[in-house]
Design an enzyme around this catalytic site. Structure first.
Site, mmCIF file in Angstrom:
data_model
loop_
_atom_site.group_PDB
_atom_site.id
_atom_site.type_symbol
_atom_site.label_atom_id
_atom_site.label_comp_id
_atom_site.label_asym_id
_atom_site.label_seq_id
_atom_site.Cartn_x
_atom_site.Cartn_y
_atom_site.Cartn_z
ATOM 1 N N GLY A 31 40.818 32.835 47.020
ATOM 2 C CA GLY A 31 42.279 32.891 47.024
ATOM 3 C C GLY A 31 42.756 34.128 47.741
ATOM 4 O O GLY A 31 41.974 35.033 48.052
ATOM 5 N N ARG A 32 44.054 34.159 47.983
ATOM 6 C CA ARG A 32 44.626 35.279 48.736
ATOM 7 C C ARG A 32 46.013 35.574 48.188
ATOM 8 O O ARG A 32 46.790 34.664 47.901
ATOM 9 C CB ARG A 32 44.703 34.910 50.219
ATOM 10 C CG ARG A 32 45.120 36.029 51.155
ATOM 11 C CD ARG A 32 45.069 35.540 52.588
ATOM 12 N NE ARG A 32 43.691 35.356 53.040
ATOM 13 C CZ ARG A 32 43.023 36.221 53.792
ATOM 14 N NH1 ARG A 32 43.621 37.344 54.173
ATOM 15 N NH2 ARG A 32 41.789 35.966 54.171
ATOM 16 N N PHE B 126 48.502 41.459 48.368
ATOM 17 C CA PHE B 126 47.820 42.704 48.688
ATOM 18 C C PHE B 126 46.313 42.562 48.910
ATOM 19 O O PHE B 126 45.665 43.535 49.276
ATOM 20 C CB PHE B 126 48.046 43.731 47.573
ATOM 21 C CG PHE B 126 49.495 44.025 47.322
ATOM 22 C CD1 PHE B 126 50.295 44.536 48.323
ATOM 23 C CD2 PHE B 126 50.050 43.774 46.086
ATOM 24 C CE1 PHE B 126 51.632 44.805 48.099
ATOM 25 C CE2 PHE B 126 51.388 44.046 45.844
ATOM 26 C CZ PHE B 126 52.190 44.562 46.856
ATOM 27 N N ASP C 88 54.637 38.289 32.753
ATOM 28 C CA ASP C 88 54.718 37.358 33.884
ATOM 29 C C ASP C 88 53.848 36.130 33.604
ATOM 30 O O ASP C 88 53.043 35.721 34.440
ATOM 31 C CB ASP C 88 54.285 38.038 35.185
ATOM 32 C CG ASP C 88 54.668 37.221 36.423
ATOM 33 O OD1 ASP C 88 55.570 36.359 36.312
ATOM 34 O OD2 ASP C 88 54.069 37.432 37.492
#
Length: 289
Positions: free
Chosen positions: A16-17, A20, A134
């Protein structure tokens, strides 16, 4: 002890990306065990808020070590340009993918299975004085066995650090953020209960409880807090589940359930009803009626 990631782990394919950095699958060179490596490029951190989020997460994860439903940090490496966090490998589809793939509501028993694990993770965090702030389907991961792991603690805060047990700061994600956060006032850890309630509503109804065409419209809907259960999509949802949602998605935070209350007899009654309902269906199908 070696101080180089490459001396201890072999990085493999990208998983995943993010804004940052990149998450890779990796293997321990000593044990062969598989992990995930979250590699963060410090050169992309543009301000002090970004740096605080990145440096806070490993500290929070170390405090939260030991719970099966909170992602665990195993090693931390840092050099001039990068921070590498070696954490549990969660290569199952995350909850956002599962919801998107389903394209509709989950059965009540399926929702209970996911929700109980999420509540266990949140309860553990709150007992240690940490609010996630979150909670959303993207941050609800699953390992290869299907076990839920709550992840991404970059926005987490220690609410037990002051006598009032309150926090400030507008953080979170549209659809899931609690109304008191949007008002810019002090708030407590019950913001996580609100977010978990939104997830439960989506699991049972297939749509978010508060939404709009834009982020601004969504925030306005959250602030109104007008909770409804459209008959066409909540017809088969039990009264116990709806009652629990009302108590979790209560706009007045002082009246909203705490995570301990969610785990209390009221919730146990709700989940037990679902269990025995499904058991009765199985008995009928097997002819044991």
């Amino acid at each position: 002890m070696s101080e180089s990631l490459e001396n201890d782990y072999k990085l493999c394919e990208e998983l995943g990306r993010g804004q940052f950095g990149i998450i890779y699958r990796c293997f321990s060179l000593t044990s062969g065990e598989a992990f995930a490596c979250k590699s963060i490029d410090k050169r992309l951190l543009s301000d002090s808020t970004d740096r605080e989020c990145i440096t806070k997460e490993p500290k929070v994860l170390r405090v939260l070590a030991g719970n099966a439903h909170v992602i665990q940090i195993h090693r931390l490496y840092e050099d001039e340009n990068w921070i590498h966090m070696v954490v549990d490998l969660c290569d199952g589809p995350d909850l956002y993918y599962r919801i998107s793939k389903r394209g509709g509501a989950f059965s009540e028993s399926e929702a209970v299975s996911i929700f109980t694990q999420l509540i266990e993770a949140i309860s553990y965090c709150h007992r240690l004085g940490i609010a996630h702030r979150d909670i959303k389907p993207d941050n609800v991961l699953f390992d290869s066995t299907g076990k839920l792991k709550l992840a991404d603690f970059g926005s987490a805060e220690w609410f037990g650090m002051n006598e009032r047990g309150t926090m400030t700061g507008v953080v979170g994600t549209p659809y899931y953020v609690a109304p008191e956060v949007l008002l810019g006032k002090e708030y407590n850890e019950k913001v996580d209960v609100w977010s978990a309630g939104v997830i439960l509503y989506i699991l049972l109804g297939g749509v978010p409880p508060f939404y709009g065409e834009t982020s601004v419209e969504t925030f306005e809907a959250v602030l109104r807090g007008n909770l409804r259960f459209p008959a066409r999509i909540f017809r088969s949802v039990s009264p116990e589940a709806k009652d629990l949602l009302r108590k979790m998605l209560c706009k007045d935070a002082s009246r909203r359930f705490s995570v301990e209350q969610v785990s209390s007899k009221t919730y146990i009654s709700f989940s037990s009803k679902v269990y025995f309902h499904n058991l009765k269906i199985c008995e009928c199908l097997l002819g044991n009626n």
